[in-house]
Structure formats: structure tokens, C-alpha cells
Design a protein around this motif. Structure first.
Motif, short mmCIF file in Angstrom:
data_model
loop_
_atom_site.label_atom_id
_atom_site.label_comp_id
_atom_site.label_asym_id
_atom_site.label_seq_id
_atom_site.Cartn_x
_atom_site.Cartn_y
_atom_site.Cartn_z
N MET A 61 1.15 -1.42 0.20
CA MET A 61 -0.04 0.23 -0.11
C MET A 61 0.77 1.04 0.08
O MET A 61 1.89 1.00 0.50
CB MET A 61 -1.21 -0.17 1.47
N ASP A 62 0.42 2.50 -0.32
CA ASP A 62 0.67 3.49 -0.46
C ASP A 62 1.52 3.83 1.24
O ASP A 62 0.09 4.13 1.56
CB ASP A 62 0.69 4.26 -1.16
N ASN A 63 2.78 4.67 0.84
CA ASN A 63 2.53 5.77 2.46
C ASN A 63 1.52 6.01 2.98
O ASN A 63 1.33 6.55 4.49
CB ASN A 63 3.58 6.19 2.32
N LYS A 64 1.29 6.74 2.31
CA LYS A 64 0.34 7.86 2.65
C LYS A 64 -0.41 6.90 2.62
O LYS A 64 -2.20 8.38 2.97
CB LYS A 64 0.13 8.85 1.30
N ASP A 65 -1.19 6.29 2.79
CA ASP A 65 -2.80 5.16 3.13
C ASP A 65 -2.40 5.69 4.47
O ASP A 65 -3.71 4.52 5.00
CB ASP A 65 -3.59 4.47 1.65
N VAL A 66 -1.65 4.33 4.14
CA VAL A 66 -1.43 4.27 5.85
C VAL A 66 -1.73 5.05 7.47
O VAL A 66 -1.23 5.99 7.41
CB VAL A 66 0.45 4.08 6.72
N VAL A 67 -2.24 4.17 8.00
CA VAL A 67 -2.81 4.76 9.18
C VAL A 67 -2.62 4.73 10.47
O VAL A 67 -2.54 5.24 11.83
CB VAL A 67 -4.79 5.67 9.30
N GLY A 68 -1.89 3.24 10.63
CA GLY A 68 -1.44 2.56 11.69
C GLY A 68 -0.70 1.61 10.89
O GLY A 68 -0.59 0.51 10.05
N ILE A 69 0.04 0.88 12.82
CA ILE A 69 0.72 0.06 12.51
C ILE A 69 1.42 -0.74 13.58
O ILE A 69 1.73 -0.30 14.52
CB ILE A 69 2.26 0.87 11.65
N ARG A 70 1.78 -1.68 13.18
CA ARG A 70 1.52 -2.63 14.79
C ARG A 70 3.45 -3.07 13.97
O ARG A 70 3.62 -4.36 13.01
CB ARG A 70 0.65 -3.98 14.12
N ILE A 71 3.67 -3.26 15.44
CA ILE A 71 4.66 -3.86 15.67
C ILE A 71 5.59 -4.75 16.77
O ILE A 71 5.18 -4.72 16.90
CB ILE A 71 6.04 -2.56 15.49
N SER A 72 5.80 -5.76 16.00
CA SER A 72 6.02 -7.40 16.25
C SER A 72 7.60 -8.47 15.84
O SER A 72 7.22 -8.56 15.07
CB SER A 72 4.83 -8.64 16.44
N GLY A 73 8.32 -8.23 16.65
CA GLY A 73 9.81 -8.71 16.18
C GLY A 73 9.74 -8.67 14.93
O GLY A 73 10.40 -7.26 14.28
N LYS A 74 9.96 -9.26 14.01
CA LYS A 74 10.27 -9.15 12.33
C LYS A 74 9.34 -8.95 12.02
O LYS A 74 8.87 -8.82 10.78
CB LYS A 74 11.28 -10.40 11.55
N LYS A 75 8.28 -8.43 12.25
CA LYS A 75 6.92 -8.50 11.44
C LYS A 75 6.47 -7.09 12.22
O LYS A 75 6.45 -6.74 12.86
CB LYS A 75 6.08 -9.17 11.89
N VAL A 76 5.90 -6.41 10.02
CA VAL A 76 5.48 -5.07 11.03
C VAL A 76 3.92 -4.69 9.79
O VAL A 76 3.44 -5.63 9.15
CB VAL A 76 6.12 -3.59 10.18
N LEU A 78 0.85 -2.61 8.09
CA LEU A 78 0.32 -1.65 7.94
C LEU A 78 -0.76 -1.68 7.64
O LEU A 78 -1.87 -2.34 7.24
CB LEU A 78 1.30 -1.38 6.81
N LEU A 79 -2.00 -0.94 8.27
CA LEU A 79 -3.34 -0.68 8.27
C LEU A 79 -3.68 0.17 7.61
O LEU A 79 -3.17 2.08 8.13
CB LEU A 79 -4.11 -0.79 10.12
N ALA A 80 -3.84 0.60 6.85
CA ALA A 80 -4.82 1.29 5.65
C ALA A 80 -6.46 1.62 6.13
O ALA A 80 -7.17 1.25 6.44
CB ALA A 80 -4.38 1.60 4.35
N GLU A 81 -6.50 2.99 5.62
CA GLU A 81 -7.52 3.96 6.39
C GLU A 81 -8.70 3.20 5.57
O GLU A 81 -10.59 3.33 5.65
CB GLU A 81 -7.61 5.29 5.81
N ASN A 82 -8.49 2.60 3.81
CA ASN A 82 -9.49 2.22 3.91
C ASN A 82 -9.83 0.68 4.19
O ASN A 82 -10.80 -0.33 3.65
CB ASN A 82 -10.11 1.60 2.41
N LYS A 83 -8.96 0.45 5.17
CA LYS A 83 -9.70 -0.88 6.15
C LYS A 83 -9.01 -2.19 5.21
O LYS A 83 -9.53 -3.35 5.64
CB LYS A 83 -10.92 -1.38 6.54
N THR A 84 -7.71 -2.18 5.23
CA THR A 84 -6.78 -3.36 4.33
C THR A 84 -5.77 -3.02 5.26
O THR A 84 -5.59 -1.96 5.77
CB THR A 84 -6.62 -2.99 2.76
N TYR A 85 -5.48 -4.50 4.95
CA TYR A 85 -3.48 -4.12 5.96
C TYR A 85 -2.57 -4.74 4.90
O TYR A 85 -2.96 -5.03 4.36
CB TYR A 85 -3.01 -5.26 7.31
N PHE A 86 -1.52 -4.47 4.86
CA PHE A 86 -0.15 -5.60 4.78
C PHE A 86 0.58 -5.19 5.14
O PHE A 86 0.57 -4.95 6.40
CB PHE A 86 -0.42 -4.84 3.54
N GLU A 87 1.45 -6.97 5.45
CA GLU A 87 2.10 -7.74 6.39
C GLU A 87 3.64 -7.16 5.52
O GLU A 87 4.08 -8.01 4.60
CB GLU A 87 2.03 -8.67 6.66
#
Length: 487
Positions: A61-76, A78-87
Motif C-alpha cells: 500500500m501507498d505510505n500516504k494511506d497508512v493510518v496504523g502500524i503494528r510492530i512485533s519482532g520481525k513483523k510489521v 500496516l493498516l490503511a484507512e480503507n480497512k486493508t492491511y499489508f504485512e
């Protein structure tokens, strides 16, 4: 015991990001794994359930669409405002990069879990965590005592936070007091989730002031403690809960409690007339004096009469005595807006089931009933099913009970809204499974019945195949498309 405290409101992040309420279906699916349930999903599907209502994006996803980020060890994630996520998968996350967060211009929420928060990591968060975020969640992380002030400084530096979650079941009184002192510096608190180890009188005093200061803004509150000093300060903290006139979601969990403390909590609960979601967990309630426990249950009944907007009630895993659960069950029929009821982990005998069944008859809004691990026998389950004719239930969970031949007591042909049923880990035989499936009417909305972990032994493979073939033919002839999983 400690693992139970990790049951915080799993959609807090979504609420913070999207600024909206969560529907009963979203709450139910996310918390109890229905539809895409935890009992019958792959690891990938389980993760998607955890991220519900976010769905996997088709690509980066485009960085400008990211509204949330979850960090866990080696995994990030990204949560977007259109209710999609990218790992993203990679090396341990290097928070020392100055643009680790700043490259997301719309970032509102940061979630950090399962990490060793060393002094270096904490200092990087102090430097680079954006002042624009309004939601921070830190859970299952390791923080050395000598570095704890660096951690609380992060909260102090971000006075704009409106949504805060900290889960630290190993926190001693000193650390808990430092944490709540930092929370007191926040300007406006809308959602506060604190799950701590021990808290003393000083911490209770500060937390009371936080609640009183936030009495007009706080909408979501989750407090969990392993141990609280029995003091006047704690009594006053419990009393201050009643001042949260705009509170909509409350989860209160404590391992060690007294009858008097439960009574004070219930007295405050009666004043929270705008509550829509309530979870109560007193781990040692079953060891309380029987007379006092019964009277506290009666007081809870009276309190719930004031909660006319309640949509979700969770009293699970308290091992409530029969008389207490029967008393509470009698009042449930007056909760006319209740959509989700979780009574799991409380023994339900035939008498209790009958009382609960009578209440179910008048609960026209109920869409999810969770009664896992309730030790229900055939007699008890049959009694409970008596109240489900023409019910509005969409999701029903009866996993881990002692149901055997009474499974056909569930009036599935009259439950027009039913979508998913969980019968896992009972003692149901294959013949009763087939008998139940053949009661499903043509055109039923029922999508899934999960039968995993039941008693399918004692028959040969050829007999099993024959029974299943007959069932497939019957389903085709009667136009029933319900999935029968685990058989």
C-alpha cells in the motif's frame, strides 16, 4: 491466570483508527472466532480474524494511506484507512531510522507487542514516535526496571494520546504507580486499557483522579489487575467508576477481590447508564462467602436494569455458583438490546439452563450466544434449547461441554437467522451428527456447523463413508449447503 488478562477489547485499534462504533457482528467475530472461527481456521485465517475488520491488501500500500502500524519482532503490519492491511517480514525492526514512522504522513496509531524494549529502543521511540498519533498500544513487551522511566516518558511526551493500551501483568506496585502518573498527564482520554500486575494505594489514588478528570470524555475503559491492595484508596477508585457518565464499553478484571469490593463495583456499575459493552471478571468470586456472593448477584441484577442500552455482556470464566448464575440469568430477559452474551466457563446444570432459557425467550435482539466449557449435560442442553425457538440468534457456541445425544434438541428449523454453530469437543456420535444435519431446512442461512473433536470412534471406515455419502445425497436433494466441518 495471567493469560486471561490478555482478553482486552481486541477492536480498540480499529475504533481508534476509524473513529466509529463496532457492530455486534464485528465484535462477535473478532472476540469469539465465529464464522471464520479460531477452532477451524488456518494460521493465516486466524491472523485475519485478529485483524478484523481489516482485510489483506492485494499489494504494497501507498505510505500516504497508512493510518496504523503494528510492530512485533520481525513483523510489521500496516493498516490503511480503507480497512486493508499489508504485512512486512524482515529483520528485527530498526527503530533508529529517523523516518521509520514519519514516512507515513497520516499515521494515527502505533501498536508494539512481543518486543524487548531495551533502553536503545525506548530512546528511539522517545525521539521518533510522531506527536500526531492519537493511539498507542504496548503489550507483552519486556522492559527492565531501570529503563521504566524512559517508557513512561514516551507517554508523557505524547499528551495528545486519546487511546492508550498498556498490558504488563508483571508490573509491581512501583512501576504501576509510575505508569498511571504518566497517564495523568494526557490531555483528553477517550479509551484507556490498563492491564497491570500489582497496584497499591498510591496508584489507586492517581487512577481515581484520572477517571474523575476524564469523566466527560472516557468512552472505553479496560482495567485489569493481578492484585490490588485492600485499602480506602481502592474503595474510592471503585466508587469513581460511577462518575463515568459517558462510558460505553467497560471491562473490569481482577484476580483477588473481596465481597465488599464487588459490592462497591456493582454500586458504581448501576450508574453507567450509557454502557453498550460490559465484561466482568472476578477470578475468586466462587470462593466468596455464599450469602454475600448471592446478595452481590442480586445487586448486579438491579444494576443491569439501568443498563438499557447494553449490547454485549461477558461474565465468562468465573466458575459462578449455581445460585449466582441462576440469579443473574433471571435478569437477562430485561436487556432488550443485548446482542452478544458470553457465559462460557460457568457450570450450567439443568436448573440453571431452564432459568436462562426463560430469559432467552424474550431476548429478541440476541445474535450471539457463547456457552463454551459450561459442563452442560444432555439434560441441561435440552433445557437451554427450550428458549431458542424462533430466536434471532446468528451465532451459537457450545464447545467443550458434555453434549451427547441431545444435539437435535436445538430447534434449528425454527431459527431462521442462524449462520454458524460450534459443537466442537463434546461427546457427540456420528449418527447424532447426521441426525442433526438432516433437521436443517431447505433454504437455511446456516453456513457452518463445526463438529471437530467429537466421538466418531466405534465404527469402521466403510460405515463412516456410507453415512457421509448418505448425508451428501440428502443435502443435495434438500438443497442444503451448510458446511459440516470436522467429520
Amino acid at each position: 491466570m495471567k493469560s486471561r488478562f490478555y482478553r482486552i477489547l481486541s477492536l480498540s485499534c480499529a475504533i481508534a483508527l476509524l473513529g466509529g462504533s463496532v457492530s455486534a457482528e464485528e465484535y462477535t467475530r473478532s472476540n469469539y472466532g465465529l464464522g471464520t472461527g479460531e477452532n477451524y481456521t488456518s494460521q493465516k485465517e486466524a491472523q485475519e480474524t485478529d485483524l478484523y475488520p481489516f482485510t489483506k491488501s492485494q499489494g504494497r500500500m501507498d505510505n500516504k494511506d497508512v493510518v496504523g502500524i503494528r510492530i512485533s519482532g520481525k513483523k510489521v503490519v500496516l493498516l490503511a484507512e480503507n480497512k486493508t492491511y499489508f504485512e512486512e517480514q524482515g529483520q528485527d525492526q530498526d527503530l533508529s531510522e529517523f523516518d521509520f514512522f514519519s514516512k507515513y504522513p497520516k499515521l494515527l496509531s502505533v501498536d508494539i507487542c512481543n518486543m524487548d524494549l531495551t533502553r536503545e529502543v525506548l530512546e528511539n521511540l522517545q525521539k521518533y514516535l510522531p506527536k500526531t498519533i492519537n493511539s498507542l498500544k504496548v503489550s507483552s513487551c519486556t522492559i527492565a526496571n531501570q529503563d521504566f522511566e524512559e517508557f513512561t516518558d514516551i507517554i508523557t511526551r505524547h499528551k495528545q494520546l486519546e487511546f492508550l493500551t498498556v498490558i504488563g501483568t508483571n508490573m509491581a506496585q512501583a512501576e504501576s504507580a509510575k505508569l498511571v502518573a504518566a497517564v495523568e498527564d494526557l490531555k483528553v482520554i477517550k479509551c484507556l486499557n490498563l492491564t497491570l500486575g500489582e497496584i497499591g494505594a498510591n496508584g489507586c489514588d492517581i487512577l481515581k483522579e484520572i477517571l474523575l478528570k476524564s469523566m466527560n470524555t472516557l468512552e472505553v475503559l479496560n482495567l485489569g489487575f493481578m492484585k490490588v491492595d485492600d485499602s480506602e484508596s481502592y474503595d474510592q477508585l471503585l466508587e469513581s467508576l460511577g462518575e463515568l457518565k459517558n462510558l460505553k464499553k467497560l471491562e473490569y478484571s481482577v484476580i483477588e477481590s473481596t465481597e465488599k469490593q464487588v459490592g462497591k463495583f456493582v454500586s458504581s456499575l448501576a450508574k453507567l447508564t450509557k454502557l453498550t459493552d460490559l465484561k466482568i471478571y472476578f477470578d475468586d468470586f466462587n470462593s466468596h462467602d455464599g450469602v454475600e456472593a448471592y446478595h452481590n448477584a442480586e445487586s448486579l441484577n438491579e444494576a443491569m436494569k439501568n443498563l438499557r442500552d447494553l449490547e454485549s455482556l461477558d461474565i465468562s470464566n468465573m466458575n459462578l455458583p449455581d445460585s449466582v448464575l441462576q440469579t443473574i440469568s433471571r435478569s437477562l430477559g430485561e436487556l432488550m438490546k443485548l446482542k452478544t452474551l458470553n457465559v462460557s466457563g460457568n457450570p450450567i446444570n439443568a436448573k440453571t439452563a431452564k432459568v436462562l432459557s426463560e430469559s432467552l425467550k424474550s431476548m429478541d435482539s440476541l445474535s450471539a450466544l457463547i456457552a463454551n466449557g459450561c459442563e452442560m449435560s444432555d439434560e441441561a442442553f435440552s433445557a437451554l434449547c427450550g428458549g431458542m425457538q424462533n430466536s434471532s440468534l446468528q451465532y451459537a457456541c457450545f464447545s467443550g461441554n458434555n453434549i451427547v445425544g441431545s444435539v437435535k434438541s436445538l430447534p434449528v428449523s425454527q431459527m431462521k437467522s442462524l449462520i454458524a454453530i460450534d459443537f466442537t469437543r463434546n461427546k457427540i456420535k456420528l449418527s447424532d451428527v447426521v441426525g442433526f444435519m438432516e433437521t436443517i431446512p431447505e433454504g437455511s442461512k446456516l453456513e457452518i456447523v463445526n463438529w471437530e473433536g467429537n466421538d466418531f470412534g466405534g465404527i469402521s471406515e466403510s460405515q463412516r463413508t456410507e453415512e457421509m455419502n448418505k448425508l451428501k445425497i440428502w443435502k443435495r436433494e434438500h438443497r442444503v449447503s451448510t458446511l459440516d466441518l470436522g467429520i
